[in-house]
Design an enzyme around this catalytic site. Structure first.
Site, PDB file in Angstrom:
ATOM      1  N   SER A 151     -10.904   7.306 -12.040  1.00 48.26           N
ATOM      2  CA  SER A 151      -9.247   7.117 -12.258  1.00 48.26           C
ATOM      3  C   SER A 151      -8.804   6.263 -13.436  1.00 48.26           C
ATOM      4  O   SER A 151      -9.055   6.560 -14.330  1.00 48.26           O
ATOM      5  CB  SER A 151      -8.540   6.750 -10.885  1.00 48.26           C
ATOM      6  OG  SER A 151      -7.349   7.084 -10.900  1.00 48.26           O
ATOM      7  N   HIS A 152      -7.904   5.462 -12.940  1.00 44.99           N
ATOM      8  CA  HIS A 152      -7.041   4.435 -14.239  1.00 44.99           C
ATOM      9  C   HIS A 152      -7.893   3.240 -14.606  1.00 44.99           C
ATOM     10  O   HIS A 152      -7.391   2.737 -15.314  1.00 44.99           O
ATOM     11  CB  HIS A 152      -5.682   4.349 -13.515  1.00 44.99           C
ATOM     12  CG  HIS A 152      -5.864   3.567 -12.096  1.00 44.99           C
ATOM     13  ND1 HIS A 152      -6.284   4.377 -11.119  1.00 44.99           N
ATOM     14  CD2 HIS A 152      -5.885   2.439 -11.747  1.00 44.99           C
ATOM     15  CE1 HIS A 152      -6.410   3.547 -10.025  1.00 44.99           C
ATOM     16  NE2 HIS A 152      -6.276   2.236 -10.581  1.00 44.99           N
ATOM     17  N   ARG A 209      -2.099  -7.158  -3.731  1.00 44.37           N
ATOM     18  CA  ARG A 209      -0.595  -6.376  -4.225  1.00 44.37           C
ATOM     19  C   ARG A 209       0.143  -6.867  -3.155  1.00 44.37           C
ATOM     20  O   ARG A 209       0.208  -6.860  -2.155  1.00 44.37           O
ATOM     21  CB  ARG A 209      -1.033  -4.890  -4.065  1.00 44.37           C
ATOM     22  CG  ARG A 209      -2.165  -4.445  -4.717  1.00 44.37           C
ATOM     23  CD  ARG A 209      -2.041  -3.035  -5.184  1.00 44.37           C
ATOM     24  NE  ARG A 209      -3.256  -2.364  -5.509  1.00 44.37           N
ATOM     25  CZ  ARG A 209      -3.717  -2.337  -7.007  1.00 44.37           C
ATOM     26  NH1 ARG A 209      -2.896  -3.121  -7.704  1.00 44.37           N
ATOM     27  NH2 ARG A 209      -4.808  -1.849  -6.964  1.00 44.37           N
ATOM     28  N   ASP A 213      -2.957   9.414 -16.180  1.00 40.12           N
ATOM     29  CA  ASP A 213      -4.041   8.489 -16.200  1.00 40.12           C
ATOM     30  C   ASP A 213      -5.387   9.041 -16.416  1.00 40.12           C
ATOM     31  O   ASP A 213      -5.273  10.430 -16.737  1.00 40.12           O
ATOM     32  CB  ASP A 213      -4.104   7.662 -14.997  1.00 40.12           C
ATOM     33  CG  ASP A 213      -4.557   8.652 -13.706  1.00 40.12           C
ATOM     34  OD1 ASP A 213      -4.224   9.796 -13.546  1.00 40.12           O
ATOM     35  OD2 ASP A 213      -5.265   8.050 -12.644  1.00 40.12           O
ATOM     36  N   ASP A 228      -4.338  12.279 -12.279  1.00 42.75           N
ATOM     37  CA  ASP A 228      -3.524  12.574 -10.975  1.00 42.75           C
ATOM     38  C   ASP A 228      -2.195  11.598 -11.025  1.00 42.75           C
ATOM     39  O   ASP A 228      -1.506  11.920 -10.040  1.00 42.75           O
ATOM     40  CB  ASP A 228      -4.298  12.331  -9.775  1.00 42.75           C
ATOM     41  CG  ASP A 228      -5.122  11.166  -9.640  1.00 42.75           C
ATOM     42  OD1 ASP A 228      -4.819  10.153 -10.469  1.00 42.75           O
ATOM     43  OD2 ASP A 228      -5.858  10.746  -8.909  1.00 42.75           O
ATOM     44  N   ARG A 229      -2.165  10.599 -11.912  1.00 43.96           N
ATOM     45  CA  ARG A 229      -1.065   9.747 -11.716  1.00 43.96           C
ATOM     46  C   ARG A 229       0.190  10.165 -12.969  1.00 43.96           C
ATOM     47  O   ARG A 229      -0.264  10.845 -13.620  1.00 43.96           O
ATOM     48  CB  ARG A 229      -1.278   8.062 -12.344  1.00 43.96           C
ATOM     49  CG  ARG A 229      -2.186   7.841 -11.218  1.00 43.96           C
ATOM     50  CD  ARG A 229      -2.245   6.185 -11.141  1.00 43.96           C
ATOM     51  NE  ARG A 229      -3.039   5.750 -10.157  1.00 43.96           N
ATOM     52  CZ  ARG A 229      -3.092   4.423  -9.826  1.00 43.96           C
ATOM     53  NH1 ARG A 229      -2.398   3.515 -10.725  1.00 43.96           N
ATOM     54  NH2 ARG A 229      -3.581   3.919  -8.771  1.00 43.96           N
ATOM     55  N   ASP A 240      -8.015  10.392 -14.950  1.00 43.94           N
ATOM     56  CA  ASP A 240      -8.311  11.717 -14.412  1.00 43.94           C
ATOM     57  C   ASP A 240      -7.198  12.569 -13.864  1.00 43.94           C
ATOM     58  O   ASP A 240      -7.422  13.576 -13.268  1.00 43.94           O
ATOM     59  CB  ASP A 240      -9.095  11.364 -12.988  1.00 43.94           C
ATOM     60  CG  ASP A 240      -8.160  10.750 -11.932  1.00 43.94           C
ATOM     61  OD1 ASP A 240      -7.340   9.774 -12.311  1.00 43.94           O
ATOM     62  OD2 ASP A 240      -8.712  10.917 -10.765  1.00 43.94           O
ATOM     63  N   THR A 271     -10.963   3.081  -1.535  1.00 42.02           N
ATOM     64  CA  THR A 271      -9.660   4.023  -1.367  1.00 42.02           C
ATOM     65  C   THR A 271      -9.929   5.257  -2.106  1.00 42.02           C
ATOM     66  O   THR A 271      -9.239   6.411  -1.503  1.00 42.02           O
ATOM     67  CB  THR A 271      -8.416   3.378  -2.129  1.00 42.02           C
ATOM     68  OG1 THR A 271      -8.431   1.979  -1.968  1.00 42.02           O
ATOM     69  CG2 THR A 271      -7.162   3.905  -1.597  1.00 42.02           C
ATOM     70  N   LYS A 288      -3.041  13.862  -5.619  1.00 46.19           N
ATOM     71  CA  LYS A 288      -1.854  13.760  -6.410  1.00 46.19           C
ATOM     72  C   LYS A 288      -1.935  14.396  -7.922  1.00 46.19           C
ATOM     73  O   LYS A 288      -3.036  14.579  -8.340  1.00 46.19           O
ATOM     74  CB  LYS A 288      -1.443  12.451  -6.520  1.00 46.19           C
ATOM     75  CG  LYS A 288      -2.630  11.427  -7.096  1.00 46.19           C
ATOM     76  CD  LYS A 288      -2.212  10.006  -6.829  1.00 46.19           C
ATOM     77  CE  LYS A 288      -3.362   9.023  -7.213  1.00 46.19           C
ATOM     78  NZ  LYS A 288      -3.692   8.154  -6.169  1.00 46.19           N
ATOM     79  N   THR A 317      -1.932   3.595   2.499  1.00 51.32           N
ATOM     80  CA  THR A 317      -2.179   3.689   1.112  1.00 51.32           C
ATOM     81  C   THR A 317      -3.356   4.641   0.989  1.00 51.32           C
ATOM     82  O   THR A 317      -4.594   4.460   1.692  1.00 51.32           O
ATOM     83  CB  THR A 317      -2.529   2.213   0.320  1.00 51.32           C
ATOM     84  OG1 THR A 317      -1.297   1.680   0.582  1.00 51.32           O
ATOM     85  CG2 THR A 317      -2.799   2.528  -0.964  1.00 51.32           C
ATOM     86  N   GLU A 341       3.080   8.134  -3.624  1.00 55.05           N
ATOM     87  CA  GLU A 341       2.796   6.765  -3.636  1.00 55.05           C
ATOM     88  C   GLU A 341       3.547   5.971  -4.609  1.00 55.05           C
ATOM     89  O   GLU A 341       3.864   6.371  -5.778  1.00 55.05           O
ATOM     90  CB  GLU A 341       1.356   6.331  -3.679  1.00 55.05           C
ATOM     91  CG  GLU A 341       0.577   7.177  -2.640  1.00 55.05           C
ATOM     92  CD  GLU A 341      -0.904   6.632  -2.638  1.00 55.05           C
ATOM     93  OE1 GLU A 341      -1.201   5.821  -1.902  1.00 55.05           O
ATOM     94  OE2 GLU A 341      -1.600   7.026  -3.337  1.00 55.05           O
TER      95      GLU A 341
HETATM   96  C1  G1P Z   1      -4.615   2.329  -5.585  1.00 55.83           C
HETATM   97  C2  G1P Z   1      -2.910   2.401  -5.182  1.00 55.83           C
HETATM   98  C3  G1P Z   1      -3.190   3.395  -4.233  1.00 55.83           C
HETATM   99  C4  G1P Z   1      -4.050   4.772  -4.687  1.00 55.83           C
HETATM  100  C5  G1P Z   1      -5.250   4.325  -5.254  1.00 55.83           C
HETATM  101  C6  G1P Z   1      -5.890   5.632  -6.076  1.00 55.83           C
HETATM  102  O1  G1P Z   1      -5.205   1.670  -4.430  1.00 55.83           O
HETATM  103  O2  G1P Z   1      -2.476   1.402  -4.758  1.00 55.83           O
HETATM  104  O3  G1P Z   1      -1.490   3.807  -4.114  1.00 55.83           O
HETATM  105  O4  G1P Z   1      -3.747   5.779  -3.832  1.00 55.83           O
HETATM  106  O5  G1P Z   1      -5.043   3.387  -6.103  1.00 55.83           O
HETATM  107  O6  G1P Z   1      -5.475   5.930  -7.212  1.00 55.83           O
HETATM  108  P1  G1P Z   1      -5.468   0.319  -4.195  1.00 55.83           P
HETATM  109  O7  G1P Z   1      -5.970  -0.394  -5.419  1.00 55.83           O
HETATM  110  O8  G1P Z   1      -4.204  -0.438  -3.869  1.00 55.83           O
HETATM  111  O9  G1P Z   1      -6.390   0.324  -2.978  1.00 55.83           O
HETATM  112 ZN    ZN Z   2      -6.199   8.790 -11.127  1.00 48.58          ZN
END
Ligand code: G1P
Ligand code: ZN
Length: 542
Positions: A112-113, A495, A276, A280-281, A278, A17, A375, A343, A362
């Site tokens: 990211s997170h 999810r 988060d 962006d959240r 990086d 993603t 984001k 997504t 999102e």
């Molecule tokens: C998850 C979130 C999605 C976001 C992505 C990157 O992806 O659900 O909205 O864009 O992280 O931060 P997923 O693990 O669901 O594919």
């Molecule tokens: Zn992030």
């Protein structure tokens, strides 16, 4: 000196993603990151002599990875690299740097997170010249290339000192170590009414921002404290640490429970927020009022005009499919189009570039606008502050008025993390098989009026994305959505997104927390979750 190093390909470098994400130890394998970066270089065209932006979220292995990226990028012909001091650049700030400095693109080192550290995760992604994540065709090409690569080019040179600002030569090119906050802070000043926000803090508005020992600390300190006058103790965990202090840098109600408890305590802060790994959240919790990301998107869109950067109004709103329909009614009221995308932030890029949408969001705590192509956590907090400063009301009052006016979307997401991948795939396949005619476990479900597998046709580039999540549609606009995560690094994560709309204010007031109870039971039965995953209940509820 330029060196060509023979190498063997890896077959596991398909970006998900948001870029390539793996356990840190995988990235530390000899040649692993080199092969991926060279594969990116091999798929880009016409970058000779141009500028590349490089930075990361400061997690373990960030500095080592950056040195490799610098040496491979220049060995391949990039003329100049802009890198954040200490290797730090938040994802939205990187997007802004690419745009402002007219760079060819950027390489962002982040998972990211996801937790960091030697036993945590690492990640890398390429962003294009518009500042946004690489389009799908490019990530596919990079993946294909990574499976056949036999050599990479790298400079043999001493490491660059990432802690000293300024320009240095590296082989035939140059590297400029820049302040990662400056350009971003300037952009925020253009978008928001800093004078009003300064007055808000001066008047005693109590604020807490938790940077979660991740990338936003330096940004938050400069913008909230130095520029806007928030008290220094407003910033929690403001120093980026390689292991994020051992915490999970995902600002949800579990990892940031302390913020929730603080906001719910008597005399708690007016606004608690977090971002988060990086940057962006975002997480928004007013005094006695948590705001879901889906509601936050709707409220920000409805009030965006109060900020100077959006005073002329917005062109459209885009939300990912699983995000609640709250923003849809705001778009309808504003008379602008609502785009429903798969997504992942990359789908918003084309809409923003084409001027079709201005605000995007999102359900996974991502909100942003056309100011960058990612984001942006701090942006969301600043827009909230701007709105609060202008309206002079509390977060709770603004949210309550929004629900009274537009109706309320009750919403919850259940994650079944790290389940067996075969079981999760079988669950999705069984749902898919049951779609036509609502058979199997979908047969005779009360209120179920239809189901489909979400597909998206990009109105800008004409591309099609299929199998983006199974949607069960119930009467009165209620929904259950199932999809598998594309960002995990072990097993699979299922999810499940559950939503119910209630227009009537009196009815809303009577709800005592059980608004989604029936749908939650149905969500487990319709997909036979326990049967396929062995789990009776989700591991994370947000
Ligand atoms: C998850 C979130 C999605 C976001 C992505 C990157 O992806 O659900 O909205 O864009 O992280 O931060 P997923 O693990 O669901 O594919
Ligand atoms: Zn992030």
């Amino acid at each position: 000196m330029l060196k060509i190093v023979p190498t063997s390909p890896f077959d596991d470098q398909r970006p998900g993603t948001s870029g390539l994400r793996k356990k840190t130890v995988v990235f530390q394998k000899p040649g692993y990151i080199e092969n991926f970066v060279q594969s990116i270089m091999d798929c880009l065209k016409g970058f000779e002599g141009t500028t590349l932006v490089v930075g990361g979220d400061g997690r373990f292995f960030n500095r080592e990875a950056i040195q490799i990226v610098l040496k491979i990028a220049i060995a391949n012909g990039f003329g100049k690299i802009l890198v954040g001091k200490g290797g730090i650049v938040s994802t939205p700030a990187a997007s802004n740097l690419i745009r402002r400095r007219s760079a060819f693109g950027g390489v962002i080192l982040s998972a990211s997170h996801n937790p960091g550290g030697p036993h945590g995760d690492f990640g890398i992604k390429y962003n294009a010249g518009n500042g946004g994540p690489a389009p799908e065709q490019l990530t596919e090409a990079v993946f294909t290339r990574s499976k056949s690569i036999t050599e990479y080019k790298i400079l043999v040179a001493p490491d660059i000192d990432l802690d000293v600002l300024g320009l240095v030569r590296l082989g035939p090119g140059e590297v400029e170590v820049i302040d990662p906050v400056e350009d971003y802070a300037e952009l925020m000043q253009e978008l928001f009414d800093f004078d009003r926000i300064r007055s808000l803090f001066k008047a005693g508005f109590c604020f807490r921002f938790d940077a979660m020992s991740a990338v936003t600390g330096p940004y938050a300190g400069r913008i909230f404290v130095d520029m806007l006058g928030a008290l220094p103790d407003s910033i929690l965990n403001g120093t980026p640490l390689p292991d994020f202090g051992g915490h999970h840098p995902d600002p949800n109600l579990i990892n940031a429970k302390h913020l929730f408890d603080l906001a719910m305590s008597p005399g708690g802060p007016d606004l608690c927020a977090a971002s988060d790994g990086d940057g962006d959240r975002n997480l928004i919790i007013g005094r006695n009022q948590y705001v879901t990301p889906s509601d936050s998107l709707a409220i920000l869109a409805a009030n965006a005009r109060l900020a100077p950067g959006y005073a002329k109004g917005i062109a459209g709103i885009a939300r990912s499919m699983p995000t609640s329909g709250a923003a849809d009614r705001v778009a309808a009221r504003l008379g602008v189009h609502l785009y429903e995308t798969p997504t992942g932030w990359k789908f918003f890029g084309n809409l923003l570039d084409a001027g079709l949408a201005t605000i995007c969001g999102e359900e996974s705590a991502g909100t942003g606008s056309n100011h960058v192509r990612e984001k942006d956590g701090l942006w969301a907090v600043l827009l909230w502050l701007n709105i609060l400063a202008v309206r002079g009301e509390s977060v709770a009052a603004i949210t309550a008025k929004h629900w009274a006016d537009y109706g309320r979307n009750y919403y919850v997401r259940h994650d079944y993390e790290e389940v067996d991948a075969d079981g999760a795939n079988a669950l999705m396949q069984a749902l898919r098989d049951a779609l036509p005619g609502l058979t199997g476990a979908l047969a005779a479900r009360p209120g179920l009026i239809g189901a489909d597998d979400f597909a998206y046709h990009d109105p800008v580039d004409g591309s099609d994305s299929e199998h983006q999540g199974i949607r069960l549609h119930f009467e009165n606009g209620s929904r259950i959505v199932y999809r598998l995560s594309g960002t995990g690094t072990s097993g699979a994560t299922l999810r499940v997104y559950i939503e119910r709309f209630e227009q009537d204010r009196a009815q809303q007031n009577q709800e005592t927390g059980g608004a989604l109870a029936d749908l939650i039971v149905l969500s487990r039965e319709c997909a036979r979750i326990a049967y396929y995953t062995g789990r009776e209940t989700p591991s994370v509820i947000t």
